[in-house]
Design a protein around this motif. Structure first.
Motif, PDB file in Angstrom:
ATOM      1  N   UNK A  33       0.882  -1.167   0.189  1.00  0.00           N
ATOM      2  CA  UNK A  33      -0.017  -0.010  -0.060  1.00  0.00           C
ATOM      3  C   UNK A  33       0.938   1.283   0.070  1.00  0.00           C
ATOM      4  N   UNK A  34       1.840   1.288   0.776  1.00  0.00           N
ATOM      5  CA  UNK A  34       3.008   2.334   0.931  1.00  0.00           C
ATOM      6  C   UNK A  34       3.765   2.564  -0.430  1.00  0.00           C
ATOM      7  N   UNK A  35       4.096   1.401  -1.203  1.00  0.00           N
ATOM      8  CA  UNK A  35       4.787   1.554  -2.453  1.00  0.00           C
ATOM      9  C   UNK A  35       3.771   2.014  -3.591  1.00  0.00           C
ATOM     10  N   UNK A  36       2.655   1.565  -3.507  1.00  0.00           N
ATOM     11  CA  UNK A  36       1.634   1.961  -4.451  1.00  0.00           C
ATOM     12  C   UNK A  36       1.319   3.414  -4.180  1.00  0.00           C
ATOM     13  N   UNK A  37       1.015   3.832  -3.082  1.00  0.00           N
ATOM     14  CA  UNK A  37       0.695   5.408  -2.763  1.00  0.00           C
ATOM     15  C   UNK A  37       1.812   6.383  -3.304  1.00  0.00           C
ATOM     16  N   UNK A  51      -0.310  12.030   3.496  1.00  0.00           N
ATOM     17  CA  UNK A  51       0.043  10.860   4.529  1.00  0.00           C
ATOM     18  C   UNK A  51      -1.156  10.526   5.462  1.00  0.00           C
ATOM     19  N   UNK A  52      -2.117  11.748   5.434  1.00  0.00           N
ATOM     20  CA  UNK A  52      -3.718  11.348   6.303  1.00  0.00           C
ATOM     21  C   UNK A  52      -4.279  10.306   5.532  1.00  0.00           C
ATOM     22  N   UNK A  55      -2.796   7.043   5.907  1.00  0.00           N
ATOM     23  CA  UNK A  55      -2.944   6.546   7.402  1.00  0.00           C
ATOM     24  C   UNK A  55      -4.305   6.049   7.697  1.00  0.00           C
ATOM     25  N   UNK A  56      -5.315   6.591   6.914  1.00  0.00           N
ATOM     26  CA  UNK A  56      -6.484   6.171   6.878  1.00  0.00           C
ATOM     27  C   UNK A  56      -6.742   4.658   6.455  1.00  0.00           C
ATOM     28  N   UNK A  57      -6.157   4.396   5.089  1.00  0.00           N
ATOM     29  CA  UNK A  57      -6.205   3.291   4.370  1.00  0.00           C
ATOM     30  C   UNK A  57      -5.567   2.243   5.126  1.00  0.00           C
TER      31      UNK A  57
END
Length: 80
Positions: A33-37, A51-52, A55-57
């Motif tokens: 998820x982080x890499x995709x974002x 970032x918010x 964090x929600x996701x």
């Protein structure tokens, strides 16, 4: 609409991961998820992921994982 679909998809993925896999799969899914974002923001697609939002996701994914684990434990108890 796309935010709602993203939340629903992550909740479903988290619950399915919780039904079958251990915490290491949740960590891998969060890293993905982080890499995709980061990739989404890097390619300049519409709908910047802050970032918010990340964090929600991540919390939705983790919460759905916990629900999946609880359902898995419950099914195993009733099967015995």
């Amino acid at each position: 609409m796309s935010v709602l679909m993203t939340l629903i998809a992550l909740a479903a993925a988290g619950a399915l991961i919780g039904l079958r896999f251990k915490v290491s799969a949740l960590l891998a899914a969060t890293a993905l998820l982080a890499i995709g974002s980061l990739a989404w923001n890097g390619f300049g697609f519409p709908g910047h992921v802050s970032v918010l939002k990340f964090l929600i996701l991540a919390f939705v994914l983790a919460g759905a994982y916990i629900i999946g684990v609880l359902l898995s434990v419950r099914w195993r108890q009733t099967a015995e």
